[in-house]
Structure formats: C-alpha cells, structure tokens
Write a protein that holds these residues in place. Structure first.
Motif, PDB file in Angstrom:
ATOM      1  N   GLU A  80       5.883   2.787  -1.091  1.00 19.21           N
ATOM      2  CA  GLU A  80       4.911   1.780  -0.693  1.00 19.21           C
ATOM      3  C   GLU A  80       5.489   0.964   0.460  1.00 19.21           C
ATOM      4  O   GLU A  80       6.693   0.713   0.513  1.00 19.21           O
ATOM      5  N   VAL A  81       4.628   0.581   1.364  1.00 20.96           N
ATOM      6  CA  VAL A  81       4.989  -0.342   2.429  1.00 20.96           C
ATOM      7  C   VAL A  81       4.416  -1.700   2.038  1.00 20.96           C
ATOM      8  O   VAL A  81       3.362  -1.771   1.392  1.00 20.96           O
ATOM      9  N   VAL A 112      10.718   2.061  -2.518  1.00 18.05           N
ATOM     10  CA  VAL A 112      10.860   3.492  -2.799  1.00 18.05           C
ATOM     11  C   VAL A 112      11.151   3.637  -4.286  1.00 18.05           C
ATOM     12  O   VAL A 112      12.215   3.229  -4.766  1.00 18.05           O
ATOM     13  N   ARG A 113      10.203   4.193  -5.004  1.00 16.73           N
ATOM     14  CA  ARG A 113      10.376   4.411  -6.443  1.00 16.73           C
ATOM     15  C   ARG A 113      11.103   5.732  -6.660  1.00 16.73           C
ATOM     16  O   ARG A 113      10.842   6.716  -5.973  1.00 16.73           O
ATOM     17  N   LYS A 140       0.836  -1.205   0.000  1.00 13.64           N
ATOM     18  CA  LYS A 140       0.000   0.000   0.000  1.00 13.64           C
ATOM     19  C   LYS A 140       0.867   1.250   0.000  1.00 13.64           C
ATOM     20  O   LYS A 140       1.978   1.260   0.522  1.00 13.64           O
ATOM     21  N   GLN A 141       0.335   2.280  -0.615  1.00 14.23           N
ATOM     22  CA  GLN A 141       1.008   3.578  -0.691  1.00 14.23           C
ATOM     23  C   GLN A 141       1.105   4.203   0.699  1.00 14.23           C
ATOM     24  O   GLN A 141       0.169   4.081   1.491  1.00 14.23           O
ATOM     25  N   VAL A 142       2.231   4.857   0.972  1.00  9.16           N
ATOM     26  CA  VAL A 142       2.397   5.598   2.225  1.00  9.16           C
ATOM     27  C   VAL A 142       3.043   6.939   1.920  1.00  9.16           C
ATOM     28  O   VAL A 142       3.648   7.127   0.869  1.00  9.16           O
ATOM     29  N   GLN A 143       2.907   7.833   2.861  1.00 12.08           N
ATOM     30  CA  GLN A 143       3.560   9.135   2.772  1.00 12.08           C
ATOM     31  C   GLN A 143       5.018   9.011   3.202  1.00 12.08           C
ATOM     32  O   GLN A 143       5.345   8.225   4.097  1.00 12.08           O
TER      33      GLN A 143
END
Length: 149
Positions: free
Chosen positions: A113-114, A134-135, A56-59
C-alpha cells in the motif's frame, strides 16, 4: 537491519555536498501478532500522533520506479544534491544495493500500500516523498523517504 544500513549510506551520499537539501530514508519493521488495519501498523511504526491521509493498494511494480525517481531528483541551482553525485560510482553502487533490497522485499510481499501522512511525518517533505506499507507473511515493513530544505 541491512535495509536501513543501506538507506543510511544512500542518504549520506545524497546529503554530502548538497545545497539546501536533506534526504531522509527510513525503514520500520512492524511485527503484529495478528493482521491489523494499515493505519494501526503505520501509527505503531511512526508514532501515535501520526495522522494518515490516505492509503491505497498498489502493484509491486510501482514501488522501485517511485523510489528511484525520488532518489535521482536533481533539484535546481538553489537546492538539490551535488551535481557530481549521480555520476559517482559510490552513488551508483548504493542505488543498485538499495534496488536489490527493495526488489527482494517486494517479491516477498503479500500486499503493498502507498500512503501519505496528514500530520506526524518524521521529516517534513519539501521536494519529494514516498511512503509504502509492505505486508509480509510475518509482519510488515514501512518504507518512508523525503527530502527537505
């Protein structure tokens, strides 16, 4: 790679004098030629047998606090890092160097993303773990860490 060298140093510090406690910290560079699905990038870094549970996406602001909480886990009387490690100058310096590298990586990120691994974890987590994809503009980096007994 400088980040992996710093992670190796930090893991060695946390492992020295630990009781029933081993820290695993790794970074993996992934250089896709085209944007690829996150699971493909994770499997490319960690191995084809890796089974990803959830992504899932994270800040970016959540990355360092998550990693810091893991790295400063005190354990208990039966398992954990040496009680003297956290107040040592060598640990504080290594932690600051790690944060500096992670903050730089996050600042350059185009997405973070985590994820967690259902199977194929490189070091079975017992006490804590973290995994980030980390993209970047060119490629991606996988940050993974855990502690076990």
């Amino acid at each position: 790679m400088i980040l992996q060298t710093i992670l190796n140093d930090l893991a060695a510090i946390l492992n020295e004098g630990a009781t029933n406690y081993t820290v695993f910290l790794r970074s993996f560079e992934v250089d896709p030629t085209a944007p690829e699905a996150s699971e493909i990038l994770i499997r490319e870094a960690l191995g084809a047998e890796t089974i990803v549970g959830e992504i899932k996406q994270v800040q970016g602001a959540s990355v360092w606090p998550t990693i810091e909480a893991a790295l400063t886990f005190t354990g208990d009387h039966n398992a954990g890092p040496s009680s003297a490690v956290f107040s040592s100058e060598v640990f504080q310096t290594a932690l600051a160097r790690t944060r500096n590298q992670i903050d730089g990586l996050v600042a350059e990120a185009t997405g973070i993303e985590v994820f967690w691994l259902r199977d194929g974890h490189p070091d079975y987590p017992v006490y804590w773990d973290f995994s980030f994809l980390v993209r970047k503009n060119a490629g991606a980096m996988i940050l993974i860490g855990s502690s076990s007994d």
